[in-house]
Design an enzyme around this catalytic site. Structure first.
Site, PDB file in Angstrom:
ATOM      1  N   ARG A  53       0.850  -1.350  -0.071  1.00  0.00           N
ATOM      2  CA  ARG A  53      -0.068  -0.013   0.037  1.00  0.00           C
ATOM      3  C   ARG A  53       0.898   1.262  -0.011  1.00  0.00           C
ATOM      4  NH1 ARG A  53      -3.951  -1.894   5.126  1.00  0.00           N
ATOM      5  NH2 ARG A  53      -4.484  -3.637   4.301  1.00  0.00           N
ATOM      6  N   ASP A  55      -0.040   5.395   0.858  1.00  0.00           N
ATOM      7  CA  ASP A  55      -0.879   6.359   1.639  1.00  0.00           C
ATOM      8  C   ASP A  55      -1.287   7.429   0.757  1.00  0.00           C
ATOM      9  OD1 ASP A  55      -0.462   4.690   3.839  1.00  0.00           O
ATOM     10  OD2 ASP A  55       0.980   5.924   4.895  1.00  0.00           O
ATOM     11  N   ARG A 201       8.902   7.956   6.293  1.00  0.00           N
ATOM     12  CA  ARG A 201       8.536   9.318   6.635  1.00  0.00           C
ATOM     13  C   ARG A 201       9.027   9.514   7.995  1.00  0.00           C
ATOM     14  NH1 ARG A 201       2.411   9.878   5.428  1.00  0.00           N
ATOM     15  NH2 ARG A 201       2.729  11.853   6.592  1.00  0.00           N
TER      16      ARG A 201
END
Length: 248
Positions: A53, A55, A201
């Protein structure tokens, strides 16, 4: 049913991430609509499986997905056909016919992510969707010295955002690099066996704090040992993150 592997690029700005969500615009949702249209809308509907995935707001240069079709179509025919049915912010770069045991997620060995950061006093409106932004001066040499502490197998619990669903937080990072590509842009790249929710991140966020001098240069080993998300405070913006490639 013939199985196809797709190499995909997309601009994540206007998507609420990769995964299908009812009533929401997602990359997987758009791909599944196109694949099912190509397959003449079979029942049950066909699924598209991604390598992982991404985001909301995160981009891809080399996402990989697979899907089955109820009949064989030449590879280039699949690529061209899907391209005519997909929105302009998704591009099918390549289609390959693969064996039935290929799985975009479970067959992957490593993934590489890129993070682009604009480092200047004023925000650039033309890069706001495609880079992270940091207005304060950074000690890039200190960050380049620190980034090597990410290499190796570690428990990344301190770098996992709330809500992660992984069975284990142990991952191996095989490459970590930081390059200043222009006066006001930095590029971080990380390759590893897999990454947790928001891990990249958060890793960039810690490096930014080191670059500002609010952390010591070699604070990363302490953070890894702490296994405490509260110790790694900052999460860099989604707009700078790209899934660069997946290796099989």
């Amino acid at each position: 049913m013939p199985r196809y592997r797709a190499l995909i690029a997309y601009d994540g700005t206007d998507f609420l991430g990769w995964q299908v969500q009812p009533g929401r615009r997602t990359v997987q949702g758009e791909l599944e609509k196109a694949v099912n249209r190509m397959a003449k809308d079979p029942d049950p509907a066909l699924k598209v499986h991604g390598s992982g995935r991404t985001d909301a707001g995160v981009h891809a240069l080399g996402q990989v997905a697979h899907f089955d079709l109820p009949f064989a179509i030449p590879e280039e025919g699949v690529r061209k056909g899907l391209s005519t049915m997909l929105p302009y912010d998704i591009e099918i770069k390549q289609i390959q016919r693969v064996d039935d045991d290929f799985h975009a997620q479970y067959s992957a060995h490593t993934k590489t992510y890129r993070y682009r950061l604009t480092n200047r006093e004023f925000r650039d409106p033309f890069r706001r969707n495609y880079t992270g932004y940091w207005p304060r001066r950074l000690d890039v040499a200190a960050m380049q010295m620190a980034i090597g502490d990410y290499l190796g197998e570690h428990d990344w619990q301190s770098f996992a955002a709330a809500g992660y669903q992984a069975k284990t937080t142990v991952r191996t990072v095989t490459r970590a690099n930081l390059e200043q590509v222009s006066e006001d842009e930095l590029i971080f790249e990380f390759t590893g066996t897999g990454f947790l929710y928001n891990q990249i991140r958060i890793m960039v966020g810690v490096l930014l704090e080191i670059g500002m001098g609010s952390r010591s240069v070699h604070d990363i080993p302490r953070l890894l040992a702490a296994k405490d998300r509260q110790q790694a405070r900052l999460t860099a913006p989604a707009s700078g993150l790209y899934l660069k490639s997946v290796d099989y």
